[in-house]
Design an enzyme around this catalytic site. Structure first.
Site, mmCIF file in Angstrom:
data_model
loop_
_atom_site.group_PDB
_atom_site.id
_atom_site.type_symbol
_atom_site.label_atom_id
_atom_site.label_comp_id
_atom_site.label_asym_id
_atom_site.label_seq_id
_atom_site.Cartn_x
_atom_site.Cartn_y
_atom_site.Cartn_z
ATOM 1 N N ILE A 31 -14.557 45.346 12.694
ATOM 2 C CA ILE A 31 -15.529 45.308 11.605
ATOM 3 C C ILE A 31 -16.884 44.750 12.062
ATOM 4 C CG2 ILE A 31 -15.088 42.971 10.693
ATOM 5 C CD1 ILE A 31 -14.793 44.283 7.915
ATOM 6 N N ASN A 46 -8.351 37.386 23.605
ATOM 7 C CA ASN A 46 -8.753 35.998 23.415
ATOM 8 C C ASN A 46 -7.486 35.227 23.033
ATOM 9 O OD1 ASN A 46 -11.521 36.534 23.834
ATOM 10 N ND2 ASN A 46 -11.756 37.192 21.716
ATOM 11 N N VAL A 92 -8.107 35.479 14.799
ATOM 12 C CA VAL A 92 -7.017 36.079 14.016
ATOM 13 C C VAL A 92 -5.738 35.898 14.832
ATOM 14 C CG1 VAL A 92 -6.079 38.198 13.015
ATOM 15 C CG2 VAL A 92 -8.543 37.768 12.918
ATOM 16 N N HIS A 131 -3.873 40.726 19.564
ATOM 17 C CA HIS A 131 -4.648 41.973 19.584
ATOM 18 C C HIS A 131 -5.459 42.031 20.858
ATOM 19 C CE1 HIS A 131 -6.929 38.812 17.565
ATOM 20 N NE2 HIS A 131 -8.013 39.327 18.113
ATOM 21 N N HIS A 146 -8.960 43.629 22.497
ATOM 22 C CA HIS A 146 -10.261 44.230 22.187
ATOM 23 C C HIS A 146 -10.572 45.270 23.254
ATOM 24 C CE1 HIS A 146 -11.792 40.884 19.462
ATOM 25 N NE2 HIS A 146 -10.849 40.233 20.110
HETATM 26 P P1 AMP Z 1 -10.475 37.377 17.817
HETATM 27 O O1 AMP Z 1 -11.695 36.533 17.503
HETATM 28 O O2 AMP Z 1 -10.261 37.641 19.270
HETATM 29 O O3 AMP Z 1 -9.260 36.787 17.135
HETATM 30 O O4 AMP Z 1 -10.760 38.797 17.188
HETATM 31 C C1 AMP Z 1 -10.633 39.073 15.827
HETATM 32 C C2 AMP Z 1 -11.465 40.293 15.566
HETATM 33 O O5 AMP Z 1 -11.099 40.813 14.305
HETATM 34 C C3 AMP Z 1 -12.976 40.042 15.525
HETATM 35 O O6 AMP Z 1 -13.617 40.820 16.524
HETATM 36 C C4 AMP Z 1 -13.361 40.457 14.105
HETATM 37 O O7 AMP Z 1 -14.615 41.091 14.037
HETATM 38 C C5 AMP Z 1 -12.236 41.398 13.738
HETATM 39 N N1 AMP Z 1 -11.965 41.513 12.311
HETATM 40 C C6 AMP Z 1 -11.849 40.515 11.401
HETATM 41 N N2 AMP Z 1 -11.559 41.017 10.182
HETATM 42 C C7 AMP Z 1 -11.497 42.373 10.325
HETATM 43 C C8 AMP Z 1 -11.238 43.458 9.432
HETATM 44 N N3 AMP Z 1 -10.975 43.257 8.123
HETATM 45 N N4 AMP Z 1 -11.265 44.723 9.920
HETATM 46 C C9 AMP Z 1 -11.523 44.938 11.231
HETATM 47 N N5 AMP Z 1 -11.764 43.956 12.121
HETATM 48 C C10 AMP Z 1 -11.753 42.687 11.687
#
Ligand code: AMP
Ligand code: ZN
Length: 122
Positions: free
Chosen positions: A36, A95, A104, A108, A110
């Site tokens: 996002i 991360n 989050v 995941h 990236h």
């Molecule tokens: P991290 O900081 O490595 O945990 O990555 C979490 C990622 O999730 C970040 O790059 C956010 O921009 C992305 N993110 C958070 N909420 C959403 C969402 N609703 N849809 C898509 N990406 C999201």
């Protein structure tokens, strides 16, 4: 099936269609959707269907966990190829924990592409 649900987990809700996302791929082990808040022209998150919070849990998951993360990398490489980054330059980042920028807590990767990347990363 190896899905499970973390309490109040954003990515479990995206997996289950409870929160909308621009999904780009989905199979029995992983799913992928557009970040996002993109940090590159292409920024896709590749996520295991099974909930686990951080890569710190991976050794305890044994062969199954290794299979899932292998699948993550394979799906990321397929998306990178599809978008024309193969052989050019793209990055796959996990991360792990807040000190490394994880926000989050559902594992995941990236997938970033479409611009040059510096080293070391910030
Ligand atoms: P991290 O900081 O490595 O945990 O990555 C979490 C990622 O999730 C970040 O790059 C956010 O921009 C992305 N993110 C958070 N909420 C959403 C969402 N609703 N849809 C898509 N990406 C999201
Ligand atoms: Zn989750």
């Amino acid at each position: 099936m190896d899905s499970s649900t973390g309490a109040d987990c954003l990515f479990c809700k995206i997996r289950d269609g409870e929160i909308p996302a621009r999904k780009v791929r989905e199979d029995d082990r992983v799913f992928a959707f557009e970040d996002i808040n993109p940090q590159a022209p292409a920024h896709v998150l590749v996520v295991p269907r099974r909930h686990f919070a951080t890569l710190d849990e991976l050794p305890a998951l044994g062969a199954e966990g290794e299979g899932i993360v292998g699948r993550l990398a394979a799906v990321a490489a397929a998306i990178a190829a599809e978008r024309g980054f193969a052989g050019d330059g793209w990055r796959l980042v996990f991360n792990v924990n807040p000190g490394a920028g994880q926000s989050v807590f559902h594992v995941h990767a990236h997938l970033l592409g479409g611009r040059p990347f510096g080293w070391p990363p910030g």
